[in-house]
Design a protein around this motif. Structure first.
Motif, mmCIF file in Angstrom:
data_model
loop_
_atom_site.group_PDB
_atom_site.id
_atom_site.type_symbol
_atom_site.label_atom_id
_atom_site.label_comp_id
_atom_site.label_asym_id
_atom_site.label_seq_id
_atom_site.Cartn_x
_atom_site.Cartn_y
_atom_site.Cartn_z
ATOM 1 N N ARG A 32 46.092 45.936 23.569
ATOM 2 C CA ARG A 32 44.828 45.679 24.367
ATOM 3 C C ARG A 32 44.358 44.600 24.855
ATOM 4 N N GLY A 33 44.566 43.921 24.414
ATOM 5 C CA GLY A 33 44.669 41.867 25.025
ATOM 6 C C GLY A 33 45.127 42.094 26.150
ATOM 7 N N ALA A 34 46.788 42.829 26.363
ATOM 8 C CA ALA A 34 48.059 42.314 26.971
ATOM 9 C C ALA A 34 47.418 43.319 28.239
ATOM 10 N N VAL A 35 46.542 43.862 28.045
ATOM 11 C CA VAL A 35 46.720 45.084 29.429
ATOM 12 C C VAL A 35 45.492 43.926 30.244
ATOM 13 N N ASP A 36 44.621 43.241 29.364
ATOM 14 C CA ASP A 36 43.997 42.514 29.695
ATOM 15 C C ASP A 36 44.390 41.125 31.142
ATOM 16 N N ASN A 37 45.013 40.681 30.068
ATOM 17 C CA ASN A 37 46.001 39.437 30.307
ATOM 18 C C ASN A 37 47.094 39.636 31.274
ATOM 19 N N TYR A 38 48.015 40.648 32.163
ATOM 20 C CA TYR A 38 48.425 41.130 32.455
ATOM 21 C C TYR A 38 48.502 42.001 33.282
ATOM 22 N N ALA A 39 49.070 41.751 34.879
ATOM 23 C CA ALA A 39 49.157 42.072 35.806
ATOM 24 C C ALA A 39 49.575 44.347 35.503
ATOM 25 N N ARG A 40 50.750 44.081 35.013
ATOM 26 C CA ARG A 40 52.159 45.580 35.286
ATOM 27 C C ARG A 40 52.056 46.111 33.615
ATOM 28 N N ILE A 41 51.677 47.165 33.625
ATOM 29 C CA ILE A 41 52.912 47.332 32.540
ATOM 30 C C ILE A 41 54.418 49.388 33.024
ATOM 31 N N PHE A 42 55.200 48.587 31.630
ATOM 32 C CA PHE A 42 56.457 49.870 32.275
ATOM 33 C C PHE A 42 56.779 49.856 31.104
ATOM 34 N N VAL A 43 56.578 51.604 31.191
ATOM 35 C CA VAL A 43 56.985 52.369 30.016
ATOM 36 C C VAL A 43 59.034 52.509 30.192
ATOM 37 N N PHE A 44 58.871 51.590 28.974
ATOM 38 C CA PHE A 44 61.310 52.327 29.207
ATOM 39 C C PHE A 44 61.494 52.883 27.901
ATOM 40 N N GLN A 45 62.631 53.756 28.370
ATOM 41 C CA GLN A 45 63.034 54.712 26.898
ATOM 42 C C GLN A 45 64.667 53.473 26.320
ATOM 43 N N VAL A 105 54.960 44.509 28.697
ATOM 44 C CA VAL A 105 53.630 44.453 30.223
ATOM 45 C C VAL A 105 53.988 42.791 30.354
ATOM 46 N N THR A 106 53.738 42.732 32.068
ATOM 47 C CA THR A 106 54.163 41.787 32.461
ATOM 48 C C THR A 106 53.101 41.594 33.725
ATOM 49 N N ASN A 107 53.169 40.153 34.281
ATOM 50 C CA ASN A 107 52.917 39.501 35.270
ATOM 51 C C ASN A 107 54.396 39.605 36.485
ATOM 52 N N GLN A 108 55.338 40.379 36.072
ATOM 53 C CA GLN A 108 56.752 40.187 36.971
ATOM 54 C C GLN A 108 56.135 41.215 38.129
ATOM 55 N N SER A 109 56.515 41.087 39.081
ATOM 56 C CA SER A 109 56.470 42.126 40.339
ATOM 57 C C SER A 109 57.153 43.201 40.168
ATOM 58 N N GLN A 110 57.192 43.908 40.467
ATOM 59 C CA GLN A 110 57.691 45.484 40.547
ATOM 60 C C GLN A 110 59.380 45.876 40.304
ATOM 61 N N ASP A 111 59.606 45.158 41.665
ATOM 62 C CA ASP A 111 61.115 44.722 42.587
ATOM 63 C C ASP A 111 61.706 43.928 41.189
ATOM 64 N N GLU A 112 61.316 42.986 40.647
ATOM 65 C CA GLU A 112 62.222 42.038 39.680
ATOM 66 C C GLU A 112 62.486 42.911 38.364
ATOM 67 N N VAL A 113 61.449 43.699 37.926
ATOM 68 C CA VAL A 113 61.728 44.354 37.083
ATOM 69 C C VAL A 113 62.788 45.525 36.502
ATOM 70 N N THR A 114 62.306 46.075 37.949
ATOM 71 C CA THR A 114 63.879 47.544 38.492
ATOM 72 C C THR A 114 64.888 46.351 38.452
ATOM 73 N N GLU A 115 64.700 45.573 39.070
ATOM 74 C CA GLU A 115 65.878 45.131 39.294
ATOM 75 C C GLU A 115 67.247 44.862 38.474
ATOM 76 N N TYR A 116 66.595 43.877 37.297
ATOM 77 C CA TYR A 116 66.870 43.349 36.264
ATOM 78 C C TYR A 116 67.132 45.127 34.838
ATOM 79 N N PHE A 117 66.329 46.173 34.673
ATOM 80 C CA PHE A 117 67.237 47.010 34.336
ATOM 81 C C PHE A 117 67.343 47.758 34.338
ATOM 82 N N ASN A 118 67.330 47.970 35.578
ATOM 83 C CA ASN A 118 69.187 49.319 36.383
ATOM 84 C C ASN A 118 69.487 48.337 36.634
ATOM 85 N N ASN A 119 69.991 47.069 35.963
ATOM 86 C CA ASN A 119 71.262 45.903 36.033
ATOM 87 C C ASN A 119 72.145 46.215 34.334
#
Length: 242
Positions: A32-45, A105-119
């Motif tokens: 919950r502290g991370a939710v308060d302090n970061y802009a985005r959450i991503f679920v990864f499998q 849980v991150t402040n990085q943009s969605q594009d940055e996250v998806t590009e990194y993990f897709n590769n």
């Protein structure tokens, strides 16, 4: 007079097990502290968990937080229902916490996250229960990659070998693995000795949540448990990150 073993004193002090209520409550607070302090959450499998490779990803994303290993507690922290959710639409994120997965849980943009993990795809050796990604056949003749001392081990693993003039030699053609079949422990060990990497470590982004507006997005369907890599590893860390 020597002391009797029956006189040994036993402490009856209760020791709280790891994963007890206090530990779970602390994890809920961290999430919950991370939710308060970061802009985005991503679920990864996770596909084919390898702790050393996960650690490398964690180091690359040291500016963010990773949570993995306690799906029910993570879901409780986010809220399983609209009434319980910690923030708007977080109950939708909680519903994605199934099988071997985790939260970034991150402040990085969605594009940055998806590009990194897709590769992200790190090859590794398959394990028992993994699925062979290609057929491997050993021909009759010398196995020049092995020294003579390996002959007993290879024979124990089921290979038809013997020493011929000091060289480990196949007595006939032998199929080590067939594409699409589930690997036994012996097959997985032989493939590793031969240097065949038939598994890939991946973290697939399946869903995301943006704090601004509580926007929830599904990126891909959740996969069923399993994968080509076989037996996975258990991460000892519930929270990873600085």
């Amino acid at each position: 007079m020597p002391k009797s073993k029956r006189d040994k004193k036993i402490s009856l002090t209760r020791v709280e097990k790891k994963g007890g209520l206090a530990t779970k409550a602390a994890l809920v607070d961290r999430v919950r502290g991370a939710v308060d302090n970061y802009a985005r959450i991503f679920v990864f499998q996770v596909e084919n968990m390898r702790n050393n490779k996960l650690k490398a990803v964690r180091n690359h994303w040291s500016h963010s937080k990773f949570f993995i290993g306690k799906n029910r507690v993570l879901a409780k922290a986010l809220g399983n229902t609209v009434e319980e959710e910690y923030s708007n639409d977080l109950h939708l994120v909680a519903k994605c916490l199934k099988n071997e997965c985790g939260l970034l849980v991150t402040n990085q943009s969605q594009d940055e996250v998806t590009e990194y993990f897709n590769n992200l795809a790190e090859p590794d050796f398959a394990r028992t229960g993994g699925v062979a990604t290609e057929t491997v056949v050993l021909k009759e003749g010398p196995l020049i990659m092995f020294g003579h001392s390996m002959e007993p081990q290879l024979r124990q693993l089921g290979l038809p070998v013997q020493l011929v003039k000091g060289q480990v030699t196949m007595l006939g053609e032998h199929t080590v693995a067939t594409e699409g079949e589930v690997l036994t422990s012996e097959q997985a060990r032989i493939l590793k000795l031969l240097g065949y990497e038939q598994a890939e470590f991946k973290l697939n982004i399946v869903a995301g949540w943006n704090k601004e507006g509580g926007e929830f997005t599904v990126f891909r369907k959740m996969d069923l448990p399993g994968g080509s890599g076989g037996e996975g590893e258990n991460s000892d860390e519930e929270e990873m990150g600085d």
